[in-house]
Design a protein around this motif. Sequence first.
Motif, PDB file in Angstrom:
ATOM      1  N   GLY A   1      -4.555  43.849 -43.679  1.00 38.76           N
ATOM      2  CA  GLY A   1      -5.343  44.184 -42.495  1.00 38.76           C
ATOM      3  C   GLY A   1      -5.272  45.671 -42.192  1.00 38.76           C
ATOM      4  O   GLY A   1      -6.262  46.301 -41.843  1.00 38.76           O
TER       5      GLY A   1
ATOM      6  N   TYR B   1      -8.538  40.432 -37.757  1.00 40.69           N
ATOM      7  CA  TYR B   1      -7.245  41.085 -37.893  1.00 40.69           C
ATOM      8  C   TYR B   1      -6.603  41.306 -36.518  1.00 40.69           C
ATOM      9  O   TYR B   1      -5.422  41.013 -36.320  1.00 40.69           O
ATOM     10  CB  TYR B   1      -7.400  42.409 -38.635  1.00 40.69           C
TER      11      TYR B   1
ATOM     12  N   SER C   1      -0.174  39.047 -44.075  1.00 38.48           N
ATOM     13  CA  SER C   1      -1.455  39.301 -43.416  1.00 38.48           C
ATOM     14  C   SER C   1      -1.531  40.713 -42.858  1.00 38.48           C
ATOM     15  O   SER C   1      -2.605  41.312 -42.812  1.00 38.48           O
ATOM     16  CB  SER C   1      -1.657  38.320 -42.256  1.00 38.48           C
ATOM     17  N   LEU C   2      -0.385  41.236 -42.408  1.00 43.12           N
ATOM     18  CA  LEU C   2      -0.421  42.511 -41.699  1.00 43.12           C
ATOM     19  C   LEU C   2      -0.803  43.688 -42.597  1.00 43.12           C
ATOM     20  O   LEU C   2      -1.616  44.515 -42.209  1.00 43.12           O
ATOM     21  CB  LEU C   2       0.942  42.784 -41.028  1.00 43.12           C
TER      22      LEU C   2
ATOM     23  N   ILE D   1      -9.677  31.884 -36.701  1.00 40.54           N
ATOM     24  CA  ILE D   1      -8.285  32.308 -36.509  1.00 40.54           C
ATOM     25  C   ILE D   1      -7.563  31.397 -35.518  1.00 40.54           C
ATOM     26  O   ILE D   1      -6.459  30.931 -35.758  1.00 40.54           O
ATOM     27  CB  ILE D   1      -8.232  33.758 -35.973  1.00 40.54           C
TER      28      ILE D   1
ATOM     29  N   ILE E   1       3.163  33.796 -31.146  1.00 40.89           N
ATOM     30  CA  ILE E   1       4.271  33.376 -32.003  1.00 40.89           C
ATOM     31  C   ILE E   1       5.583  34.003 -31.554  1.00 40.89           C
ATOM     32  O   ILE E   1       6.604  33.332 -31.441  1.00 40.89           O
ATOM     33  CB  ILE E   1       3.968  33.716 -33.483  1.00 40.89           C
TER      34      ILE E   1
ATOM     35  N   PRO F   1       5.004  37.381 -42.036  1.00 43.38           N
ATOM     36  CA  PRO F   1       3.838  38.010 -41.394  1.00 43.38           C
ATOM     37  C   PRO F   1       3.285  39.189 -42.189  1.00 43.38           C
ATOM     38  O   PRO F   1       2.097  39.491 -42.065  1.00 43.38           O
ATOM     39  CB  PRO F   1       4.378  38.464 -40.032  1.00 43.38           C
TER      40      PRO F   1
ATOM     41  N   LEU G   1      -2.242  33.849 -43.868  1.00 40.15           N
ATOM     42  CA  LEU G   1      -2.264  33.295 -42.515  1.00 40.15           C
ATOM     43  C   LEU G   1      -1.351  32.080 -42.362  1.00 40.15           C
ATOM     44  O   LEU G   1      -0.698  31.909 -41.337  1.00 40.15           O
ATOM     45  CB  LEU G   1      -3.707  32.938 -42.147  1.00 40.15           C
TER      46      LEU G   1
ATOM     47  N   ILE H   1      -5.615  38.344 -46.418  1.00 36.12           N
ATOM     48  CA  ILE H   1      -5.231  38.011 -45.040  1.00 36.12           C
ATOM     49  C   ILE H   1      -5.273  36.502 -44.838  1.00 36.12           C
ATOM     50  O   ILE H   1      -4.367  35.899 -44.266  1.00 36.12           O
ATOM     51  CB  ILE H   1      -6.175  38.707 -44.032  1.00 36.12           C
TER      52      ILE H   1
ATOM     53  N   PHE I   1     -12.607  36.680 -46.068  1.00 34.29           N
ATOM     54  CA  PHE I   1     -11.657  35.942 -45.236  1.00 34.29           C
ATOM     55  C   PHE I   1     -12.114  34.483 -45.076  1.00 34.29           C
ATOM     56  O   PHE I   1     -11.312  33.556 -45.130  1.00 34.29           O
ATOM     57  CB  PHE I   1     -11.536  36.616 -43.872  1.00 34.29           C
TER      58      PHE I   1
ATOM     59  N   ILE J   1      -5.224  38.105 -35.313  1.00 41.31           N
ATOM     60  CA  ILE J   1      -3.942  37.749 -35.933  1.00 41.31           C
ATOM     61  C   ILE J   1      -2.806  38.555 -35.305  1.00 41.31           C
ATOM     62  O   ILE J   1      -1.732  38.019 -35.021  1.00 41.31           O
ATOM     63  CB  ILE J   1      -4.001  37.981 -37.465  1.00 41.31           C
ATOM     64  N   LEU J   2      -3.056  39.844 -35.069  1.00 46.74           N
ATOM     65  CA  LEU J   2      -2.016  40.679 -34.453  1.00 46.74           C
ATOM     66  C   LEU J   2      -1.643  40.152 -33.075  1.00 46.74           C
ATOM     67  O   LEU J   2      -0.464  40.015 -32.739  1.00 46.74           O
ATOM     68  CB  LEU J   2      -2.498  42.136 -34.331  1.00 46.74           C
TER      69      LEU J   2
ATOM     70  N   MET K   1      -2.152  37.170 -31.888  1.00 47.81           N
ATOM     71  CA  MET K   1      -1.547  35.848 -32.016  1.00 47.81           C
ATOM     72  C   MET K   1      -0.079  35.978 -32.401  1.00 47.81           C
ATOM     73  O   MET K   1       0.796  35.326 -31.818  1.00 47.81           O
ATOM     74  CB  MET K   1      -2.292  35.052 -33.087  1.00 47.81           C
ATOM     75  N   TYR K   2       0.185  36.858 -33.359  1.00 51.48           N
ATOM     76  CA  TYR K   2       1.558  37.025 -33.818  1.00 51.48           C
ATOM     77  C   TYR K   2       2.441  37.513 -32.676  1.00 51.48           C
ATOM     78  O   TYR K   2       3.530  36.979 -32.434  1.00 51.48           O
ATOM     79  CB  TYR K   2       1.599  38.017 -34.988  1.00 51.48           C
TER      80      TYR K   2
ATOM     81  N   LEU L   1       2.167  33.055 -41.468  1.00 51.05           N
ATOM     82  CA  LEU L   1       2.257  34.084 -40.430  1.00 51.05           C
ATOM     83  C   LEU L   1       3.616  34.078 -39.725  1.00 51.05           C
ATOM     84  O   LEU L   1       4.151  35.120 -39.380  1.00 51.05           O
ATOM     85  CB  LEU L   1       1.128  33.908 -39.406  1.00 51.05           C
ATOM     86  N   THR L   2       4.186  32.901 -39.515  1.00 52.19           N
ATOM     87  CA  THR L   2       5.472  32.851 -38.808  1.00 52.19           C
ATOM     88  C   THR L   2       6.624  33.333 -39.663  1.00 52.19           C
ATOM     89  O   THR L   2       7.501  34.034 -39.173  1.00 52.19           O
ATOM     90  CB  THR L   2       5.794  31.429 -38.309  1.00 52.19           C
TER      91      THR L   2
END
Lengths: 334, 281
Positions: free
Chosen positions: B254, A167, B250-251, A280, A178, B247, B240, B236, B220, A170-171, A173-174, B243-244
């Motif tokens: 989590g 998690y 996934s957020l 991930i 991104i 988002p 994924l 999640i 996961f 992902i945070l 990465m975002y 995600l773009t």
Amino acid sequence: MSNGALDLSDQVPRNDFKEEVVIKYAIRRMIFVLPTLWAVVTFVFFLIRIVPGGPAVAALGSYATEESIRALEKQMGLDEPILVQYGKFLMNLCQGNLGKSLITNKPISQEIARALPYTLDLAIGGMIIGILFGIPTGIITALRRNRPPDYIGRILSLVGISMPEFYLGILLMYLLAIKLHLFPVLGGGDLSHLSSRLYHLFLPALTLGIIMTAFISRMVRSSMLNVLREDYVRTAKAKGLHERAVIYKHALRNALIPTVTVIGIYMSILMGGSVLTEIIFSRPGLGKMMVFAVKDRDYIALQSVIIIFSAFVFLFNLITDLLYSIIDPRIEYH
Amino acid sequence: MPISQKEILIKTFKSNKTSVVGLLMAFGVVTIALIAPWISPYDPIAQDMNIQHAPPSWAHPFGADSYGRDQFSRILWGSRVSLVVGILSVLFAMAAGIPLGMVGGYKGGRIDNLVLRFIDIFMSFPIVILGLLVLAIMGPGLIKIVIAIGVALTPRIARLARGSTLSIKGKEYIEAARAVGQNDGKILFVHVLPNIFGEILVMGTLWVATAIIVEASLSFIGLGVRPPTPSWGAMIRDGLDQLTNAPWLSLFPGLAIFTSVFSFNLIADGLRDISDPKLRG
């Protein structure tokens, strides 16, 4: 690691025999570790063999014909009596031969050699970040006990240990890849180019590093608090030593001893965390290989990767033991 | 120090606000899991392609996933899997690990050596990896996840129980029980167990937190409960890919994992003062 954030080497009382003794100790520890490693290998081998129908059926799926299953079993030596297989497996393992993948038919040791650097980079990078930030944070929170820096540090470290690494990954990465385009979203980079290697390593290593910082700072804080209560610290203060000298010369070194012993355990947490972090960030390391082996039902590859993983956990524990014996002169080498 | 375990617990709780906050949060999460069917606004597996990848709104506070399922309802329902696995796997590990550790610590000698070897062997696997191995062999399913994580936690609890048993083995009341001729089984369960259980329970809350993370990690990876049953880790992973552009998929799951793990860690952090901080691993 003791030479990273804190150079303690000048405080270690050394004599001419010390190094020789440490090497002998290392060899003895290794001999002691080997039976356990053998037991691990044996456990994994037999566990894999109890897959319903056997590894060949699992790999080919339930629609495979009888002939193709027999052919694969014959090719992989899975048709022989289990003890014969086990004997051959051990012999091959000693020669560094881990067998062939049930899916690609390529030697697994080659695959592992290709994937290993990605995982080691990640684990070591994560540990370095954890040590660099965890030790100072631990010291500061211990010295400012029950004051704002301590509260903030403790809450943050609790947040860190409560955060699943995938998690957090992902945070990060975002946010950093991104949204801000600072780092690459995916991939392991080109290992032969240091800049590409580090560029792709940064985010995954930061992910594990933040979590390690939380673990290590908690450990350092609690052992620092224990040490600060000791008589020799009080004596040092009483004889008028400067606060700094008391902390760095007397307290810190003793506080680090228990920390080093658990770094081996943390390394195991790191190796586990690297599996998900690699997924991930699409790093082509051992963890990714393991998860793909599970998905492809390639049990021979799975068996090998897990054995390599455990071997590294043993290796890190051994290194920890040795570090421990070097920084703590009281240890006896029996 | 003739203070009972219970008094220590009550005292620690009183003096430690963080563990009270943790207890309240955990109580909230457990309540949500219990009443999920009555409070979730939608059916967690009902699909409505009209709202695919819908952003958070009043109607769907956490948005909707790739199958057009309400994320908020799925997160509420997902708490069930996390908590059931978290708590049951720790109970499993306690049922297996405590007797093992107690017998090793109490008997000493060759039996203890055997127990120690067992602990050594199984501790050399990171929890996630041992769980992954067991699930890869047995296949997915709720009970199997409980077993997989329970097996991975067993050596850790055995180690704790062994250490605690060793530390009270020489106490007068154990000697006394032996002197009056009680058998080992009775001594272990009547005298040793009640005295080490408090400490194990404290660590147990910590292990529940760990087990929730491991369950999320395994689901996961794709080794969790079978879809479409909602579980946070799988949510999640499903989010994924988006995600773009979405988002929130996934957020939010989590955040749910983090909140429940955090609450158990807060409880344990307060209680930790009475147990050894070095035992976490």
